[in-house]
Structures are given as C-alpha cells and as structure tokens.
Design a protein around this motif. Structure first.
Motif, PDB file in Angstrom:
ATOM      1  N   TYR A   1      11.026   0.294  14.212  1.00  0.00           N
ATOM      2  CA  TYR A   1       9.559   0.140  14.218  1.00  0.00           C
ATOM      3  C   TYR A   1       9.021  -1.010  15.254  1.00  0.00           C
ATOM      4  CZ  TYR A   1       5.289  -2.373  12.775  1.00  0.00           C
ATOM      5  OH  TYR A   1       3.880  -2.875  12.480  1.00  0.00           O
TER       6      TYR A   1
ATOM      7  N   PHE B   1      13.675   6.004   7.732  1.00  0.00           N
ATOM      8  CA  PHE B   1      13.214   5.031   8.459  1.00  0.00           C
ATOM      9  C   PHE B   1      14.327   4.410   9.680  1.00  0.00           C
ATOM     10  CE2 PHE B   1      10.849   1.417  10.487  1.00  0.00           C
ATOM     11  CZ  PHE B   1      11.768   0.454  10.559  1.00  0.00           C
TER      12      PHE B   1
ATOM     13  N   THR C   1       7.749  -6.937   7.085  1.00  0.00           N
ATOM     14  CA  THR C   1       7.169  -6.075   8.084  1.00  0.00           C
ATOM     15  C   THR C   1       6.539  -4.994   7.635  1.00  0.00           C
ATOM     16  OG1 THR C   1       8.996  -4.212   7.949  1.00  0.00           O
ATOM     17  CG2 THR C   1       9.788  -6.359   8.750  1.00  0.00           C
ATOM     18  N   TYR C   2       5.953  -3.901   8.752  1.00  0.00           N
ATOM     19  CA  TYR C   2       5.142  -3.003   8.237  1.00  0.00           C
ATOM     20  C   TYR C   2       5.875  -1.595   8.223  1.00  0.00           C
ATOM     21  CZ  TYR C   2       1.036  -5.733   7.835  1.00  0.00           C
ATOM     22  OH  TYR C   2      -0.022  -6.696   7.414  1.00  0.00           O
ATOM     23  N   LYS C   3       7.217  -1.732   8.102  1.00  0.00           N
ATOM     24  CA  LYS C   3       7.852  -0.383   7.842  1.00  0.00           C
ATOM     25  C   LYS C   3       7.353   0.334   6.719  1.00  0.00           C
ATOM     26  CE  LYS C   3      12.295  -2.045   5.969  1.00  0.00           C
ATOM     27  NZ  LYS C   3      13.684  -2.094   6.040  1.00  0.00           N
ATOM     28  N   TYR C   4       7.581   1.473   6.688  1.00  0.00           N
ATOM     29  CA  TYR C   4       7.372   2.236   5.464  1.00  0.00           C
ATOM     30  C   TYR C   4       8.464   3.115   5.180  1.00  0.00           C
ATOM     31  CZ  TYR C   4       2.497   1.315   5.666  1.00  0.00           C
ATOM     32  OH  TYR C   4       1.161   0.749   5.620  1.00  0.00           O
TER      33      TYR C   4
ATOM     34  N   PHE D   1       9.859   6.262   3.062  1.00  0.00           N
ATOM     35  CA  PHE D   1       9.382   7.387   2.640  1.00  0.00           C
ATOM     36  C   PHE D   1       9.953   7.872   1.244  1.00  0.00           C
ATOM     37  CE2 PHE D   1       6.355   9.849   5.399  1.00  0.00           C
ATOM     38  CZ  PHE D   1       6.309   8.840   6.370  1.00  0.00           C
ATOM     39  N   GLY D   2       9.370   8.597   0.537  1.00  0.00           N
ATOM     40  CA  GLY D   2       9.917   9.080  -0.806  1.00  0.00           C
ATOM     41  C   GLY D   2      10.854  10.349  -0.608  1.00  0.00           C
TER      42      GLY D   2
ATOM     43  N   GLN E   1      -4.570   6.854   2.363  1.00  0.00           N
ATOM     44  CA  GLN E   1      -3.848   5.599   1.942  1.00  0.00           C
ATOM     45  C   GLN E   1      -4.590   4.920   0.690  1.00  0.00           C
ATOM     46  OE1 GLN E   1      -2.145   2.787   4.930  1.00  0.00           O
ATOM     47  NE2 GLN E   1      -4.115   1.682   4.660  1.00  0.00           N
TER      48      GLN E   1
ATOM     49  N   GLN F   1      -0.209   6.899   9.791  1.00  0.00           N
ATOM     50  CA  GLN F   1       0.640   7.428  11.030  1.00  0.00           C
ATOM     51  C   GLN F   1       0.589   8.616  11.551  1.00  0.00           C
ATOM     52  OE1 GLN F   1       4.840   6.203   9.981  1.00  0.00           O
ATOM     53  NE2 GLN F   1       3.879   5.392   8.387  1.00  0.00           N
TER      54      GLN F   1
ATOM     55  N   LEU G   1      12.221  11.612   5.015  1.00  0.00           N
ATOM     56  CA  LEU G   1      12.353  10.906   6.204  1.00  0.00           C
ATOM     57  C   LEU G   1      13.104   9.645   6.194  1.00  0.00           C
ATOM     58  CD1 LEU G   1       9.641  12.942   6.551  1.00  0.00           C
ATOM     59  CD2 LEU G   1       8.937  11.305   8.232  1.00  0.00           C
TER      60      LEU G   1
ATOM     61  N   ASN H   1       0.814  -1.183  -0.079  1.00  0.00           N
ATOM     62  CA  ASN H   1       0.074   0.017   0.022  1.00  0.00           C
ATOM     63  C   ASN H   1       0.854   1.212   0.072  1.00  0.00           C
ATOM     64  OD1 ASN H   1       0.851   0.428   2.738  1.00  0.00           O
ATOM     65  ND2 ASN H   1      -0.801  -0.977   3.398  1.00  0.00           N
TER      66      ASN H   1
ATOM     67  N   ASP I   1      11.475  -4.049  14.326  1.00  0.00           N
ATOM     68  CA  ASP I   1      12.330  -4.046  13.074  1.00  0.00           C
ATOM     69  C   ASP I   1      13.302  -3.061  13.205  1.00  0.00           C
ATOM     70  OD1 ASP I   1      13.411  -3.410  10.572  1.00  0.00           O
ATOM     71  OD2 ASP I   1      11.347  -3.904   9.590  1.00  0.00           O
TER      72      ASP I   1
ATOM     73  N   TYR J   1       6.926   4.164  15.412  1.00  0.00           N
ATOM     74  CA  TYR J   1       7.894   4.283  14.395  1.00  0.00           C
ATOM     75  C   TYR J   1       8.847   5.401  15.028  1.00  0.00           C
ATOM     76  CZ  TYR J   1       4.757   1.896  11.118  1.00  0.00           C
ATOM     77  OH  TYR J   1       3.741   1.240  10.420  1.00  0.00           O
TER      78      TYR J   1
ATOM     79  N   PHE K   1      -1.045  12.871   7.707  1.00  0.00           N
ATOM     80  CA  PHE K   1      -1.548  11.907   7.059  1.00  0.00           C
ATOM     81  C   PHE K   1      -2.507  12.423   6.054  1.00  0.00           C
ATOM     82  CE2 PHE K   1      -2.818   7.874   5.583  1.00  0.00           C
ATOM     83  CZ  PHE K   1      -4.037   7.966   5.511  1.00  0.00           C
TER      84      PHE K   1
ATOM     85  N   TYR L   1      11.659   7.897  13.065  1.00  0.00           N
ATOM     86  CA  TYR L   1      12.412   8.322  11.760  1.00  0.00           C
ATOM     87  C   TYR L   1      13.467   9.428  12.149  1.00  0.00           C
ATOM     88  CZ  TYR L   1       8.345   6.204   9.547  1.00  0.00           C
ATOM     89  OH  TYR L   1       7.234   5.495   9.239  1.00  0.00           O
TER      90      TYR L   1
ATOM     91  N   GLN M   1       1.027   5.508   1.199  1.00  0.00           N
ATOM     92  CA  GLN M   1       0.468   6.435   1.886  1.00  0.00           C
ATOM     93  C   GLN M   1       1.032   7.820   1.602  1.00  0.00           C
ATOM     94  OE1 GLN M   1       1.366   5.642   6.064  1.00  0.00           O
ATOM     95  NE2 GLN M   1      -0.016   4.097   6.373  1.00  0.00           N
TER      96      GLN M   1
ATOM     97  N   PHE N   1       4.950  14.013   0.698  1.00  0.00           N
ATOM     98  CA  PHE N   1       5.721  12.828   0.707  1.00  0.00           C
ATOM     99  C   PHE N   1       4.936  11.616   0.436  1.00  0.00           C
ATOM    100  CE2 PHE N   1       9.705  14.206   2.386  1.00  0.00           C
ATOM    101  CZ  PHE N   1       9.465  15.045   3.356  1.00  0.00           C
TER     102      PHE N   1
END
Lengths: 113, 113
Positions: free
Chosen positions: B48, B45, A98-101, A103-104, A48, B102, B43, A31, B56, B33, A45, B35, A33, A88
C-alpha cells in the motif's frame, strides 16, 4: 495477523429468495467496506460502514456493522439474476497503524432463474 | 473520467524470468494498493502506498517481490525469478485518500509456465 472470514463460501438461491453473507474479523475494525466481483470482472465498491451498529440500505441490499465492530453482514432481499457474483468484505484493523485492508474470503452467490 | 489502468492485461512467461506489472491510478488519488488473487480465491494484500509516506510492504510474500511508486502517479510491481505459484491475477486499486473506497483496475493475469 488480522484475519477476515466470510460464511457461507457458496450460496445457490432461487430467484426471488433472500440471501445473507456474514463477515467476521479476528480483530476490532476501524471500518469495513463491501465489494462485489462479477465473474471475470474486478471488485466494485458497494458501501463503507464506520460506526458501531451502523445499518445502511441500498435498494434491496442492507448492510450492518456489529456493535463490537468485529462483524458485518450483507443481506439481499428478493435476489435477481443480476446479483450473481462474489461478495467480499474488507476491513481495516483499528490497531493496524496503516490503512491497509484485509479482504474476507468471499461468498459466491449463484441465482437460479 | 478514466479509471485505473493496468498493463499488460495478460502475461505469460517462463519460470525464472522477471516480470514488471504497471498500474496507472485515477488522477488525484493519493492511495494505491496492490493485491494478488489466485483462481477462485479472495484478494491477498501485497503493498500500500499513501502519498509520499513510506509504503506498507507487510503483504509482500517474499523478497522476490518489490513495488515502486513515484509521488502520486504510476506504480510498478516487479516479481523476480518467477515461480509457478506466482501465477495469479494481480489487481491494483487507487482511492482518493486514506479510508476511502477503492477503485480497481481490470488486473494483470500472470501465467508462469
């Protein structure tokens, strides 16, 4: 590792003009965000996206998730001075485990009145 | 309700000192999280936490960095033997669960002299 790039890095527009930022991931995403960070503030935020080809609208903002779930875009129609900030995207890799994201790199928008 | 709270808001310290940054997530949020955001950058990472699962830690840049979280409450990020390249804003975010939006705190601005 997963990388997320955004273009353009900067965009200056006249108030009333449209604006688009593009987000491209090196890997397929589960996914994505989108966040907005005003100067001196923290990311907030926006939305999503989860499904392939998904399109969502929030007033003047239109968000798209690519068919291959590797890219996304944010389009703002008729920009206003309140749209100023850095946008972003943040993606979670489908194979990350994992559920780490990640970022761009962000697109900084300046709107000239 | 209360948002994500981070302390201190600003920290200035000498190179070589240890620092501890604190994050109070939104009550009931299971995911947390950390960052790092360098000036004008995106950002990055760091780590987490999700409930009682193993964190993580894949984003921690070196063994000088560590973080703890007890259950679903407060988290601390510790940087030992600080270096000038550690200067940045450290942002904490919490979310209601995995894959959820988030919510960010205002960050701790860390300056290493």
């Amino acid at each position: 590792g997963q990388q997320v790039m955004q273009i353009p890095q900067y965009q200056h527009v006249q108030e009333g003009e449209d604006f688009t930022t593009y987000c491209n991931s090196s890997t397929t995403l589960s996914n994505i965000q989108w966040y907005k960070q005003r100067p001196g503030g923290h990311p907030v935020f926006l939305i999503q996206l989860v499904k392939s080809g998904e399109v969502k609208k929030q007033k003047r903002l239109t968000f798209q998730f690519g068919e291959a779930k590797k890219n996304s875009s944010l389009h703002i129609t008729a920009t206003q001075t309140t749209d100023v900030g850095t946008y972003f995207c943040a993606g979670r890799g489908i194979a990350s485990g994992t559920y780490k994201y990640i970022f761009g790199t962000g697109t900084r928008l300046k709107v000239l009145a | 309700g209360a948002g994500v709270s981070q302390s201190p808001s600003n920290k200035v310290t000498e190179k070589g000192k240890d620092v501890e940054l604190r994050c109070d997530p939104i009550s009931g949020h299971t995911a947390l999280y950390w960052y790092r955001q360098r000036l004008g950058q995106g950002l990055e990472f760091l780590i987490y936490f999700q409930g009682n699962s193993a964190p993580d830690k894949s984003g921690l840049p070196s063994d000088r960095f560590s973080a703890e979280r007890t259950g679903e409450s407060v988290s601390t990020l510790t940087i030992q033997r600080t270096q000038q390249e550690d200067s940045a804003v450290y942002l904490c975010a919490s979310s209601p669960g995995i894959g959820q939006p988030q919510h960010f705190g205002d960050g701790t601005r860390l300056s290493i002299l």
